[in-house]
Design an enzyme around this catalytic site. Structure first.
Site, short mmCIF file in Angstrom:
data_model
loop_
_atom_site.label_atom_id
_atom_site.label_comp_id
_atom_site.label_asym_id
_atom_site.label_seq_id
_atom_site.Cartn_x
_atom_site.Cartn_y
_atom_site.Cartn_z
CB SER A 145 -6.29 10.42 -8.97
OG SER A 145 -5.55 9.91 -10.06
CE LYS A 146 -2.86 4.93 -5.17
NZ LYS A 146 -2.58 4.12 -3.98
NE ARG A 147 -2.83 3.68 -9.64
CZ ARG A 147 -1.91 2.89 -9.14
NH1 ARG A 147 -0.69 2.92 -9.60
NH2 ARG A 147 -2.18 2.05 -8.17
CG PHE A 193 1.98 11.19 -2.97
CD1 PHE A 193 0.84 11.19 -2.20
CD2 PHE A 193 2.05 10.35 -4.07
CE1 PHE A 193 -0.23 10.37 -2.52
CE2 PHE A 193 0.98 9.52 -4.40
CZ PHE A 193 -0.16 9.53 -3.61
#
Ligand code: GLU
Length: 511
Positions: A265-267, A277
Site C-alpha cells: 500500500s501507499k503507506r 510510486f
C-alpha cells in the site's frame, strides 16, 4: 491468436499518483502490444468527478514518459480513436445507456441518495447488506416497479434518475482469463450496477466497456481488483450485441508487502524505507510527500526490470532484461496467478546491476550535477577517474557522493574510532616524514609514489600497515576508500600535502 490487430490500453483514473502496481499494468500492456506488433493506448478514465485529483493525470503521463512507456495513442499522443480522456467523450455514453433501457437490459431508477442511504441503514440494523438487485428492485422506485404513466410523469417533471443494469437472476458467466484460466461467476451475488448517473456522467463500467469497444481494444490486461467487475462487463458486451468482437481478459496478480501478507500500500514505502510510486508525489490536499523511484535514484530501466519480474516468470534464469528483450520474451501465459512479494533489497540489486553496466563516462555525467549543486567544480576527467575508482561500492548515482566525497572536499573531521586506534605515538612523526618525502616527488602517480614510499619504509623499518592507515585517516578522514596511492594521485600533490599537514596540526601528537 486470431489475425485481429492487437490493441491494448492502460486506463488509469486520475484519482491520485500512480502506484508501482499501476506502472506494472502499463508495462505488461506495453510489452504485449510490442510483442504482437500492436498498439498501446493511454485512456484517462476521469468520469468520477468527485474523485478527481489535480495533477494526477500529469503525474501519470510523466511517469510513463520517465519509464519510456510512451503510448502510441492517448491524450497528447495523437491517434485516430480519440478523444482519449473520458470527460471529453461524455456525450457518447448517454445514447448507449438508453439503448440498453430500450432493449430491456437496463432501467431507470428514481430513488434519491437519501432514500438509498435509509435502505442501507435499515438493512444494516437488521444485520444484512442492502443490495439493489433482483430481490429488491421491484420494491424500489424504478421503471420496472412503477407504472409506465408514473415513469413518464417523473421524467417529464425533470426528476433526476440513474440508469441501472438489470442483472439477470441466477446466471453463470464464464470467461477464459488468459492468466487465470476459466473463471465462473454466478449473477446471484451481483447487484444492479448504476451505468449512468443522474449527473449526466457514465460510471466506470459503462464508459470502460463502450470505450474498449469503440477503440477496438483486443485485450484487456488489468489488475485483479477488477475481476469482480468482469461478469458485469461480459454481460454488457452481450447486451450491446458486441460479443463477437469483445476483448479477451487477463487479470494481473497483486504486488504484496515485503512480509508477503496483504497488498503493497501507499503507506508501506515510507514506513519501510522504499518507494511505492514511480515519481515523488506531493498530495495537493494534505501536502504530504511520498517518495518516488526517480527521486530515490533508480534508473528507469532498472525500475521496469524489477516490475516485470513481479508477476512475470520468464521461464529461464535470466533476470536482467532490456525493454526490447522483455517484449520479445513476454507472454501472458507466463504471468503468475498468485501475488508477488515485493523485495526492497532485490529492487536495490536491480539498480546496482544497471549501474555497474554503465561506463564511467556515463556515470560521471550523472555525478557532475550532484557536485555542481554542492558548489564543487572539477573537470569531467577527474570525476570519471573517481567514478572508476569507487563504482564497485555504489548501487545508486547518489552513492558516489557518500562513497567518494573526500575526493572533492577535505575531511572536516576525523573518525574518532579510527583515530584512537591508529594515531599512536611515533605515528605523527612518520606521517611528517612521509609528507616531506612526498613533497619532493616529481612524478605524481600512484605507482612511483608507492615505490618511493615502500623504499623509505623499508629503510626506516616502519610498520607498513600502521603508517598507511594513519595516512588514510589524514587524507579521507577514516578507514575507508580505495588504494591509498591512487587516492593521492587523484587528489593531486598540493591537496595531498595540504591534507597531511592539516591533519598533523589537528590531530596533534599520538596517544
Ligand atoms: N479506470 C480503471 C482503473 O483505474 C481501469 C480498469 C480497467 O483497466 O478496466 O484502474
Amino acid at each position: 491468436m486470431s489475425d485481429r490487430r492487437v490493441r491494448v490500453r492502460f486506463a488509469p483514473s486520475p484519482t491520485g499518483p500512480l502506484h508501482m502496481g499501476g506502472v506494472r499494468t502499463a508495462l505488461f500492456n506495453y510489452l504485449f502490444a510490442r510483442k504482437h506488433g500492436g498498439d498501446f493506448l493511454l485512456r484517462i478514465e476521469d468520469t468520477d468527478q468527485t474523485r478527481y485529483v489535480p495533477g494526477a493525470e500529469e503525474y501519470i503521463v510523466e511517469s510513463l514518459r520517465w519509464c519510456g512507456l510512451v503510448p502510441d495513442e492517448g491524450p497528447g499522443f495523437g491517434g485516430a480513436y480519440g478523444p482519449y480522456r473520458q470527460s471529453e467523450r461524455k456525450d457518447i455514453y448517454a445514447g448507449y445507456a438508453r439503448q440498453l433501457v430500450a432493449s430491456g437490459w437496463a432501467y431507470t431508477s428514481f430513488d434519491t441518495p437519501a432514500e438509498l442511504d435509509a435502505y442501507r441503514a435499515e438493512a444494516e440494523a437488521a444485520g444484512r447488506t442492502f443490495s439493489y438487485g433482483p430481490a429488491t428492485r421491484m420494491g424500489l422506485r424504478n421503471s420496472l416497479s412503477l407504472p409506465a404513466s408514473e415513469v413518464q410523469r417523473l421524467t417529464g417533471a425533470g426528476e433526476p434518475y440513474a440508469i441501472r443494469f438489470k442483472m439477470p437472476e441466477d446466471l453463470d458467466v464464464t470467461e477464459e482469463d488468459l492468466i487465470r484460466g476459466s473463471v465462473t461467476f454466478n449473477t446471484r451475488e451481483l447487484d444492479d450496477k448504476v451505468l449512468f448517473k443522474s449527473d449526466g456522467m457514465p460510471t466506470y463500467h459503462l464508459a470502460n466497456v463502450v470505450d474498449d469497444h469503440l477503440m477496438e481494444i483486443s485485450h484487456v490486461i488489468r489488475g485483479e481488483e477488477w475481476l469482480p467487475s468482469l461478469p458485469l462487463h461480459i454481460l454488457l458486451y452481450r447486451a450491446f450485441g458486441w460479443e463477437e468482437t469483445r476483448p479477451r481478459f487477463s487479470h494481473l496478480p497483486l504486488i504484496l508487502k515485503p512480509q508477503g501478507k496483504g497488498k503493497l500500500s501507499k503507506r508501506d514505502g515510507d514506513k519501510m524505507g522504499f518507494p511505492v510510486f514511480p515519481l515523488l508525489w506531493k498530495d495537493p490536499e494534505t501536502g504530504e510527500h511520498y517518495r518516488g523511484y526517480r527521486e530515490d535514484g533508480y534508473f528507469p530501466e532498472a525500475f521496469l526490470n524489477l516490475l516485470a519480474l513481479l508477476g512475470w516468470n520468464p521461464g529461464t534464469d535470466q533476470e536482467i532484461f532490456t525493454l526490447a528483450e522483455m517484449a520479445t520474451s513476454f507472454s501472458l501465459e507466463r504471468v503468475v496467478k498468485s501475488g508477488s512479494r515485493f523485495d526492497p533489497e532485490k529492487a536495490r540489486w536491480f539498480n546496482r546491476q544497471y549501474l555497474q553496466k554503465k561506463s564511467a563516462q556515463e556515470l560521471a555525467r550523472l555525478v557532475v550535477p550532484i557536485l555542481y549543486a554542492k558548489n564543487i567544480t572539477v573537470t569531467l576527467a577527474t570525476v570519471v577517474a573517481v567514478v572508476e575508482e569507487i563504482k564497485e561500492r555504489c548501487d545508486f548515482v547518489g552513492d558516489f557522493w557518500e562513497q567518494g566525497r573526500y575526493f572533492f572536499e577535505a575531511p572536516a573531521e576525523y573518525d574518532e574510532k579510527a583515530v584512537s586506534k591508529r594515531w599512536k605515538p611515533g605515528i605523527p612523526a612518520a606521517v611528517e616524514e612521509i609528507t616531506g618525502l612526498f613533497s619532493t616527488a616529481t612524478v605524481w602517480e600512484a605507482a612511483p609514489l608507492k615505490e618511493e614510499f615502500s623504499a623509505f619504509m623499508n629503510e626506516k623499518g616502519y610498520h607498513f600497515g600502521d603508517v598507511m592507515n594513519a595516512l588514510r585517516i589524514c587524507l579521507v578522514g577514516g578507514n575507508v576508500g580505495p588504494d591509498l596511492f591512487r587516492i593521492c594521485e587523484l587528489l593531486g600533490k598540493a591537496e595531498t600535502l595540504a591534507r597531511l599537514s592539516t591533519a598533523l596540526r589537528k590531530l596533534g601528537p599520538g596517544h
